[in-house]
Design an enzyme around this catalytic site. Structure first.
Site, PDB file in Angstrom:
ATOM      1  CG  ASN A  10      -1.853   1.118   1.353  1.00 38.56           C
ATOM      2  OD1 ASN A  10      -1.739   2.102   0.632  1.00 38.56           O
ATOM      3  ND2 ASN A  10      -2.804   1.011   2.270  1.00 38.56           N
ATOM      4  NE  ARG A 100      -5.301   2.939  -1.146  1.00 40.68           N
ATOM      5  CZ  ARG A 100      -5.169   4.111  -0.524  1.00 40.68           C
ATOM      6  NH1 ARG A 100      -4.075   4.381   0.160  1.00 40.68           N
ATOM      7  NH2 ARG A 100      -6.124   5.009  -0.589  1.00 40.68           N
ATOM      8  CG  HIS A 189     -10.270   6.423   1.158  1.00 41.27           C
ATOM      9  ND1 HIS A 189     -10.668   7.703   1.453  1.00 41.27           N
ATOM     10  CD2 HIS A 189      -8.925   6.392   1.314  1.00 41.27           C
ATOM     11  CE1 HIS A 189      -9.601   8.444   1.775  1.00 41.27           C
ATOM     12  NE2 HIS A 189      -8.533   7.661   1.693  1.00 41.27           N
ATOM     13  NE  ARG A 250      -5.312  14.474   0.276  1.00 42.70           N
ATOM     14  CZ  ARG A 250      -5.573  13.179   0.204  1.00 42.70           C
ATOM     15  NH1 ARG A 250      -6.644  12.757  -0.433  1.00 42.70           N
ATOM     16  NH2 ARG A 250      -4.777  12.296   0.753  1.00 42.70           N
ATOM     17  CD  GLU A 396      -7.219   1.305   3.049  1.00 40.47           C
ATOM     18  OE1 GLU A 396      -6.492   1.641   3.994  1.00 40.47           O
ATOM     19  OE2 GLU A 396      -7.453   2.040   2.079  1.00 40.47           O
TER      20      GLU A 396
HETATM   21  C1  LIG Z   1      -7.248   8.392  -1.803  1.00 47.79           C
HETATM   22  C2  LIG Z   1      -6.625   8.875  -0.555  1.00 47.79           C
HETATM   23  O1  LIG Z   1      -6.885   9.975  -0.115  1.00 47.79           O
HETATM   24  O2  LIG Z   1      -5.788   8.019   0.071  1.00 47.79           O
HETATM   25  P1  LIG Z   1      -4.998   8.274   1.440  1.00 47.79           P
HETATM   26  O3  LIG Z   1      -6.025   8.495   2.490  1.00 47.79           O
HETATM   27  O4  LIG Z   1      -4.203   7.018   1.641  1.00 47.79           O
HETATM   28  O5  LIG Z   1      -4.146   9.510   1.221  1.00 47.79           O
HETATM   29 MG   LIG Z   2      -5.217   5.160   4.349  1.00 44.81          MG
END
Ligand SMILES: CC(=O)OP(=O)(O)O
Ligand SMILES: [Mg+2]
Ligand SMILES: Nc1ncnc2c1ncn2[C@@H]1O[C@H](COP(=O)(O)OP(=O)(O)O)[C@@H](O)[C@H]1O
Length: 417
Positions: A10, A100, A189, A250, A396
């Site tokens: 992953n 992944r 996710h 983000r 996961e």
């Molecule tokens: C798609 C995504 O945001 O993955 P991660 O939470 O692992 O950064």
């Molecule tokens: Mg994660």
């Protein structure tokens, strides 16, 4: 020796998590994590849980702090640690490596054996998953070099969301432009949303086809999905993993005109806005910290910026619970998962506070307690709540291992939790 083991990789933007599983009993033989890749103090943590040959002792934990310049260096180091335990990538017991892959676009509706065409398609999707797909690609190509001839299987975050109806997957923009550039909502996710929604049904003693679940995957990246009878009908991430909830770094949802404004009025380049919204926004942008533990500690000390960041984070979660309640019409459970969802009672309490009108209420003692089940899955709702609230740790890696093993052996994947 029959090959019954699967290695799962992953690869994230700055980390690689890996697990080696024995699929006959789904036990873990080794687990590891390489963090802060690209920095001069990267850290590899490796735990051997069962010996492949008499080299390391069971449960032995090893750490390496050194510079792993990129994902290839990190994976090579992980392979060395596995080999030191007699569990190397060339060992005959290894059936396949499962990866992944975050963005699979619209086409990968199932786990896929990697070939050159698949690699090219994952590469083509880099612009819409710039933090993730490059790392996933390096993971695959390095694994191919280290174990030539071994099946490499890609398991996509987007697959579970390919069941979304068109009215949830389309943005309301010109259809021609959207189709030409494949601009639509993909969702991410998915492996976690699939696993957790099934495990929640199991916790309720029902078949997944009978239950509607809102799954809150709250990690560093965060997303929520509406799952109706086992199928995803909506999710908060879109073309890229930027849309939706407030995340560690983000922004999640915002008026798209914020981008025009920053370019036209603030004089930023598109790349600078991209970096701002993906890496300097969310919790870190609001209060300087993206780790919920640190934010809670600051709140306990009366820090107002941390409190405001927390309130914005929770407000967005509540809006999505309300929205997906309406999308589903009937909700049987709200499930919390991933780093924050599994470990932060204050987040769960605040996210469901005031939602008694929707039939949701948290039992404070259950919210603080550890789970009785081996995997920690448990109900945290009060007795009189019409809608269950649950903590359901995601897995996961197990889900990717099951999908990978099923593909290479031609059997159906196991469906339990
Ligand atoms: C798609 C995504 O945001 O993955 P991660 O939470 O692992 O950064
Ligand atoms: Mg994660
Ligand atoms: N004990 C804890 N209490 C609160 N938050 C936690 C705890 N442990 C981890 N977290 C949160 O979980 C986040 C990591 O979640 P995780 O699901 O592992 O993310 P990712 O897979 O995106 O790296 C951390 O950034 C932190 O905010």
């Amino acid at each position: 020796m029959t090959a019954t083991r699967v290695l799962v990789l992953n690869s994230g933007s700055s980390s690689v998590k890996y697990q080696l599983l024995e699929m006959t009993d789904e036990s873990r033989l080794a687990v590891g994590l390489v963090e802060r890749i690209g920095e001069n103090q990267s850290r590899l943590t490796h735990v051997c849980l069962r010996r492949g040959s008499p080299v390391a002792s069971e449960g032995e934990r090893r750490e390496r702090v050194e510079e792993f310049a990129d994902h290839e260096a990190a994976l090579r180091a992980a392979a060395e640690e596995l080999a030191a335990d007699g569990l190397g990538l060339d060992s005959p017991g290894l059936a396949a490596i499962g990866h992944r892959v975050v963005h699979g676009g619209q086409w990968f509706t199932r786990p896929t054996l990697v070939d050159d065409d698949v690699l090219a398609e994952i590469r083509r999707l880099v612009p819409v998953a710039p933090l993730h797909n490059p790392a996933n690609l390096t993971g695959i190509t390095t694994a191919q070099t280290l174990s030539p001839g071994l099946p490499q299987v890609a398991v996509f975050d987007t697959t579970f969301h390919t069941t979304m109806p068109e009215h949830a997957a389309r943005y309301a923009i010109d259809v021609g432009t959207a189709d030409e550039h494949r601009v639509r909502r993909y969702g991410f996710h998915g492996t976690s949303h699939a696993y957790v929604s099934r495990r929640t049904a199991e916790l309720l003693g029902k078949d997944p086809s009978e239950v509607n679940v809102i799954v809150l995957h709250l990690g560093n990246g965060a997303s929520v999905s509406a799952v109706e009878g086992g199928r995803c009908v909506d999710t908060s991430m879109g073309l890229t993993p930027l849309e939706g909830l407030v995340m560690g770094t983000r922004s999640g949802d915002l008026d798209p005109a914020v981008v025009f404004h920053l370019v036209r009025v603030a004089g930023m380049t598109v790349d600078e806005v991209d970096e701002l919204l993906n890496k300097r926004s969310g919790l870190v942008g609001l209060c300087g910290d993206n780790d919920m533990r640190e934010i809670r500690r600051r709140i306990e000390e009366g820090d107002e910026r941390a409190q405001l960041a927390f309130d914005i984070y929770i407000h967005r979660i509540k809006k999505y619970i309300g929205a997906y309640y309406a999308v589903l019409g009937r909700v049987d459970a709200v499930a919390f998962t991933a780093g924050v969802g599994e470990n932060s009672p204050p987040v769960r309490e605040a996210a469901l506070a005031g939602l008694e009108g929707l039939g949701l209420a948290v039992d404070p003692a259950a919210n603080e307690a550890e789970g009785p089940a081996a995997d920690g899955a448990r109900l945290i709702s009060s007795r009189d709540a019409r809608v269950a609230a649950a903590v359901v740790p995601t897995d996961e890696e197990l889900e990717i291992a099951r999908q990978t093993y099923a593909l290479v052996t031609g059997r159906e994947p196991r469906q339990t939790g």
